[in-house]
Design a protein around this motif. Structure first.
Motif, PDB file in Angstrom:
ATOM      1  N   GLN A   1       0.752  -1.107   0.079  1.00 34.62           N
ATOM      2  CA  GLN A   1      -0.023   0.112  -0.085  1.00 34.62           C
ATOM      3  C   GLN A   1       0.738   1.206   0.059  1.00 34.62           C
ATOM      4  O   GLN A   1       1.784   1.522   0.609  1.00 34.62           O
ATOM      5  N   LEU A   2       0.688   2.218  -1.006  1.00 31.95           N
ATOM      6  CA  LEU A   2       1.492   3.380  -0.952  1.00 31.95           C
ATOM      7  C   LEU A   2       0.979   4.299   0.162  1.00 31.95           C
ATOM      8  O   LEU A   2      -0.311   4.792   0.234  1.00 31.95           O
ATOM      9  N   GLN A   3       1.812   4.733   0.729  1.00 34.69           N
ATOM     10  CA  GLN A   3       1.520   5.738   1.952  1.00 34.69           C
ATOM     11  C   GLN A   3       2.717   6.809   1.873  1.00 34.69           C
ATOM     12  O   GLN A   3       3.742   6.515   1.741  1.00 34.69           O
ATOM     13  N   LEU A   4       2.386   8.144   2.302  1.00 33.08           N
ATOM     14  CA  LEU A   4       3.028   9.115   2.538  1.00 33.08           C
ATOM     15  C   LEU A   4       2.636   9.792   3.893  1.00 33.08           C
ATOM     16  O   LEU A   4       1.743   9.739   4.049  1.00 33.08           O
ATOM     17  N   VAL A   5       3.857   9.645   4.752  1.00 32.80           N
ATOM     18  CA  VAL A   5       3.755  10.386   6.076  1.00 32.80           C
ATOM     19  C   VAL A   5       4.295  11.656   6.544  1.00 32.80           C
ATOM     20  O   VAL A   5       5.688  11.523   6.331  1.00 32.80           O
ATOM     21  N   GLU A   6       3.625  12.481   6.759  1.00 26.83           N
ATOM     22  CA  GLU A   6       4.371  13.841   7.273  1.00 26.83           C
ATOM     23  C   GLU A   6       4.714  13.711   8.618  1.00 26.83           C
ATOM     24  O   GLU A   6       3.983  13.148   9.636  1.00 26.83           O
ATOM     25  N   SER A   7       5.590  14.598   9.123  1.00 28.25           N
ATOM     26  CA  SER A   7       5.969  14.684  10.312  1.00 28.25           C
ATOM     27  C   SER A   7       6.851  16.031  10.499  1.00 28.25           C
ATOM     28  O   SER A   7       7.298  16.985   9.461  1.00 28.25           O
ATOM     29  N   GLY A   8       6.969  16.548  11.616  1.00 29.89           N
ATOM     30  CA  GLY A   8       7.724  17.844  12.019  1.00 29.89           C
ATOM     31  C   GLY A   8       6.904  18.856  12.252  1.00 29.89           C
ATOM     32  O   GLY A   8       7.668  20.067  12.708  1.00 29.89           O
ATOM     33  N   GLY A   9       5.709  19.048  12.285  1.00 31.23           N
ATOM     34  CA  GLY A   9       4.986  20.064  12.428  1.00 31.23           C
ATOM     35  C   GLY A   9       4.886  20.323  13.892  1.00 31.23           C
ATOM     36  O   GLY A   9       4.807  19.359  14.539  1.00 31.23           O
ATOM     37  N   SER A  10       4.838  21.616  14.460  1.00 33.65           N
ATOM     38  CA  SER A  10       4.741  21.906  15.861  1.00 33.65           C
ATOM     39  C   SER A  10       4.372  23.323  15.934  1.00 33.65           C
ATOM     40  O   SER A  10       4.140  24.033  14.991  1.00 33.65           O
ATOM     41  N   LEU A  11       4.024  23.940  17.134  1.00 31.77           N
ATOM     42  CA  LEU A  11       4.077  25.061  17.273  1.00 31.77           C
ATOM     43  C   LEU A  11       5.319  25.748  17.491  1.00 31.77           C
ATOM     44  O   LEU A  11       6.238  25.255  18.357  1.00 31.77           O
ATOM     45  N   VAL A  12       5.338  26.927  16.852  1.00 30.64           N
ATOM     46  CA  VAL A  12       6.669  27.629  16.753  1.00 30.64           C
ATOM     47  C   VAL A  12       6.560  29.215  16.702  1.00 30.64           C
ATOM     48  O   VAL A  12       5.460  29.383  16.494  1.00 30.64           O
ATOM     49  N   GLN A  13       7.277  29.877  17.563  1.00 33.36           N
ATOM     50  CA  GLN A  13       7.164  31.251  17.528  1.00 33.36           C
ATOM     51  C   GLN A  13       7.572  31.796  16.134  1.00 33.36           C
ATOM     52  O   GLN A  13       8.456  31.486  15.350  1.00 33.36           O
ATOM     53  N   PRO A  14       7.075  32.945  15.775  1.00 34.40           N
ATOM     54  CA  PRO A  14       7.403  33.834  14.639  1.00 34.40           C
ATOM     55  C   PRO A  14       9.024  34.051  14.742  1.00 34.40           C
ATOM     56  O   PRO A  14       9.574  34.386  15.792  1.00 34.40           O
ATOM     57  N   GLY A  15       9.321  33.929  13.525  1.00 31.61           N
ATOM     58  CA  GLY A  15      10.669  33.930  13.416  1.00 31.61           C
ATOM     59  C   GLY A  15      11.482  32.576  13.355  1.00 31.61           C
ATOM     60  O   GLY A  15      12.703  32.455  13.257  1.00 31.61           O
ATOM     61  N   GLY A  16      10.709  31.574  13.918  1.00 30.17           N
ATOM     62  CA  GLY A  16      11.545  30.379  14.233  1.00 30.17           C
ATOM     63  C   GLY A  16      11.601  29.588  12.811  1.00 30.17           C
ATOM     64  O   GLY A  16      11.156  29.852  11.868  1.00 30.17           O
ATOM     65  N   SER A  17      12.105  28.113  12.985  1.00 30.27           N
ATOM     66  CA  SER A  17      12.227  27.442  12.008  1.00 30.27           C
ATOM     67  C   SER A  17      11.749  25.961  12.434  1.00 30.27           C
ATOM     68  O   SER A  17      11.717  25.605  13.331  1.00 30.27           O
ATOM     69  N   LEU A  18      11.510  25.042  11.072  1.00 28.93           N
ATOM     70  CA  LEU A  18      10.864  24.038  11.128  1.00 28.93           C
ATOM     71  C   LEU A  18      11.449  23.250  10.005  1.00 28.93           C
ATOM     72  O   LEU A  18      11.600  23.838   8.881  1.00 28.93           O
ATOM     73  N   ARG A  19      11.594  21.718  10.277  1.00 30.42           N
ATOM     74  CA  ARG A  19      12.057  20.878   8.890  1.00 30.42           C
ATOM     75  C   ARG A  19      10.755  19.954   9.011  1.00 30.42           C
ATOM     76  O   ARG A  19      10.732  19.279  10.000  1.00 30.42           O
ATOM     77  N   LEU A  20       9.842  19.869   7.926  1.00 32.90           N
ATOM     78  CA  LEU A  20       9.034  19.274   7.674  1.00 32.90           C
ATOM     79  C   LEU A  20       9.558  17.813   7.051  1.00 32.90           C
ATOM     80  O   LEU A  20      10.518  17.932   5.959  1.00 32.90           O
ATOM     81  N   SER A  21       9.174  16.473   7.434  1.00 34.02           N
ATOM     82  CA  SER A  21       9.643  15.425   6.504  1.00 34.02           C
ATOM     83  C   SER A  21       8.561  14.695   5.941  1.00 34.02           C
ATOM     84  O   SER A  21       7.329  14.738   6.579  1.00 34.02           O
ATOM     85  N   CYS A  22       8.571  14.170   4.791  1.00 35.02           N
ATOM     86  CA  CYS A  22       7.512  13.465   4.114  1.00 35.02           C
ATOM     87  C   CYS A  22       8.276  12.034   3.790  1.00 35.02           C
ATOM     88  O   CYS A  22       9.089  12.087   2.934  1.00 35.02           O
ATOM     89  N   ALA A  23       7.634  10.864   4.487  1.00 37.98           N
ATOM     90  CA  ALA A  23       8.461   9.883   4.144  1.00 37.98           C
ATOM     91  C   ALA A  23       7.537   8.750   3.636  1.00 37.98           C
ATOM     92  O   ALA A  23       6.387   8.848   3.741  1.00 37.98           O
ATOM     93  N   ALA A  24       8.156   7.817   2.761  1.00 34.93           N
ATOM     94  CA  ALA A  24       7.131   7.149   1.865  1.00 34.93           C
ATOM     95  C   ALA A  24       7.306   5.533   2.355  1.00 34.93           C
ATOM     96  O   ALA A  24       8.347   5.052   3.037  1.00 34.93           O
ATOM     97  N   SER A  25       6.339   4.954   2.270  1.00 32.15           N
ATOM     98  CA  SER A  25       6.264   3.539   2.566  1.00 32.15           C
ATOM     99  C   SER A  25       5.237   2.764   1.392  1.00 32.15           C
ATOM    100  O   SER A  25       4.552   3.349   0.954  1.00 32.15           O
ATOM    101  N   GLY A  26       5.739   1.690   1.168  1.00 30.35           N
ATOM    102  CA  GLY A  26       5.141   0.819   0.126  1.00 30.35           C
ATOM    103  C   GLY A  26       5.648   1.120  -1.484  1.00 30.35           C
ATOM    104  O   GLY A  26       5.254   0.596  -2.350  1.00 30.35           O
ATOM    105  N   PHE A  27       6.355   2.262  -1.666  1.00 30.01           N
ATOM    106  CA  PHE A  27       6.769   2.608  -2.752  1.00 30.01           C
ATOM    107  C   PHE A  27       8.070   3.228  -2.610  1.00 30.01           C
ATOM    108  O   PHE A  27       8.415   4.052  -1.305  1.00 30.01           O
ATOM    109  N   THR A  28       8.879   3.297  -3.314  1.00 29.47           N
ATOM    110  CA  THR A  28      10.187   4.081  -3.571  1.00 29.47           C
ATOM    111  C   THR A  28       9.844   5.483  -4.156  1.00 29.47           C
ATOM    112  O   THR A  28       9.439   5.654  -5.300  1.00 29.47           O
TER     113      THR A  28
END
Length: 126
Positions: A1-28
């Motif tokens: 089964q093809l799946q994409l799973v995002e992670s890395g979201g959160s509460l952050v203050q203005p001016g801050g940084s985040l790195r979001l990830s998108c991982a795949a399973s079931g396919f490359t």
């Protein structure tokens, strides 16, 4: 089964940084164009950035240009969205999506993408 799973979201203050990830399973991911979209409450979905299968070409929406970078690590089957200098208007659910139909191009349109993750919440607030 093809799946994409995002992670890395959160509460952050203005001016801050985040790195979001998108991982795949079931396919490359290495044959897919990957894009990030976001949707804020009461607003239409917006294409944020996309990257071609090799990582050699990207497109970024004007709303985040200069503040975000999309990248991919095909060995890890993962695509990233680095976001800096975050603003309250960046608050949204962020989704990644995959397609093998066409190239990474602007405008980044959801209709081009066939596989979607469930999203990760990014909230920018003091």
């Amino acid at each position: 089964q093809l799946q994409l799973v995002e992670s890395g979201g959160s509460l952050v203050q203005p001016g801050g940084s985040l790195r979001l990830s998108c991982a795949a399973s079931g396919f490359t991911l290495n044959t897919y164009v990957i894009a990030w979209f976001r949707q804020a409450p009461g607003k239409e979905r917006e294409g944020v950035s996309c990257i071609n299968s090799s990582g050699s070409s990207t497109r970024t929406a004007d709303s985040v240009k200069g503040r975000s970078t999309i990248s991919r690590d095909n060995a890890k089957n993962t695509v990233y969205l680095q976001m800096n200098s975050l603003k309250p208007e960046d608050t949204a659910v962020y989704f990644c999506a995959a397609t093998r139909r066409g190239a990474c191009r602007s405008p980044i349109s959801g209709s081009q993408y066939d596989y979607w993750g469930q999203g990760t919440q990014v909230t920018v607030s003091s």
